[in-house]
Design an enzyme around this catalytic site. Sequence first.
Site, short mmCIF file in Angstrom:
data_model
loop_
_atom_site.label_atom_id
_atom_site.label_comp_id
_atom_site.label_asym_id
_atom_site.label_seq_id
_atom_site.Cartn_x
_atom_site.Cartn_y
_atom_site.Cartn_z
N CYS A 14 119.75 -12.88 38.59
CA CYS A 14 120.12 -14.24 39.00
C CYS A 14 119.18 -15.27 38.35
O CYS A 14 119.30 -15.55 37.17
CB CYS A 14 120.16 -14.35 40.51
SG CYS A 14 121.07 -15.81 41.10
N GLU A 50 120.47 -5.93 43.84
CA GLU A 50 119.60 -5.42 44.90
C GLU A 50 120.26 -5.53 46.28
O GLU A 50 119.85 -4.83 47.22
CB GLU A 50 118.26 -6.17 44.90
CG GLU A 50 118.24 -7.52 45.58
CD GLU A 50 118.85 -8.67 44.76
OE1 GLU A 50 118.83 -9.82 45.24
OE2 GLU A 50 119.34 -8.41 43.64
N HIS A 72 123.49 -10.20 42.22
CA HIS A 72 122.33 -9.65 42.92
C HIS A 72 122.53 -8.15 43.18
O HIS A 72 122.91 -7.76 44.30
CB HIS A 72 122.11 -10.39 44.25
CG HIS A 72 121.45 -11.70 44.09
ND1 HIS A 72 120.08 -11.86 44.14
CD2 HIS A 72 121.97 -12.93 43.88
CE1 HIS A 72 119.78 -13.14 43.96
NE2 HIS A 72 120.90 -13.82 43.80
#
Length: 241
Positions: free
Chosen positions: A122, A224, A222
């Site tokens: 990002c 994660e 994202h």
Amino acid sequence: MSRMPIVGITCYVEPVTRGDWVDQLSVVLPAMYVRHVERAGGVAVVLPPRVDLDPASVEAAASDVLGAVDALVIAGGADIESSRYGAAPDLTAQAARRDRDEWELALARVSRARRTPTLGVCRGMQIMAVETGGTLEQHVPDRTSTTVHSPAIGEFAWHPVTTVAGTRVAAILGDGAHEVPTYHHQAVLTHPGFVPAAWHADGTLEAMEDDGEPFRLAVQWHPEAGEDNRLFAALVRAASL
């Protein structure tokens, strides 16, 4: 490599309140990043901004740090200060975080010079683009007239991205469309030294990579925040070579 690869992850220094301790300055990183690195077989270490250094010394510190790790994740976060890419701030721009900007741009420069395996997430993708002279779109909804990339404050959304055939990102994730977690209102416009690796249907660049490097890529989403560990696993594999 006989030991587990060490992966440095950038982070914030923020006031945090825990129990009786109010606004204690703390090193802050969502644990999701650490868990993904560990799941991929790496050891995560956090790389807080060096607020104690003058700008001339930050580059040397970045070099020292990257000499001690095997890979780098430039994590998500606040908007990059628009003056870094020669633009006036949009009315929607978040407050500048010059500590992270200075540190992460130095890490991006040095990691590129050292050929350190690097994954941008990002804001990290935007840092990597700006470091090579790229520019950002400061508020994607002005172009798309939708908030699909970040519909609710403080909540990840999901949308499809389509990988570009023949890219490393496509080799990792597969050709075609993939649902990914998203939370951003800015995006990369120009990206010297990188080729597009994934797009959203509205024309927003969702991934880019340096096709001249073994592993230097970035995604606007994202990873994660989801269960798909393949990008982190690919980073750790590259760090093991």
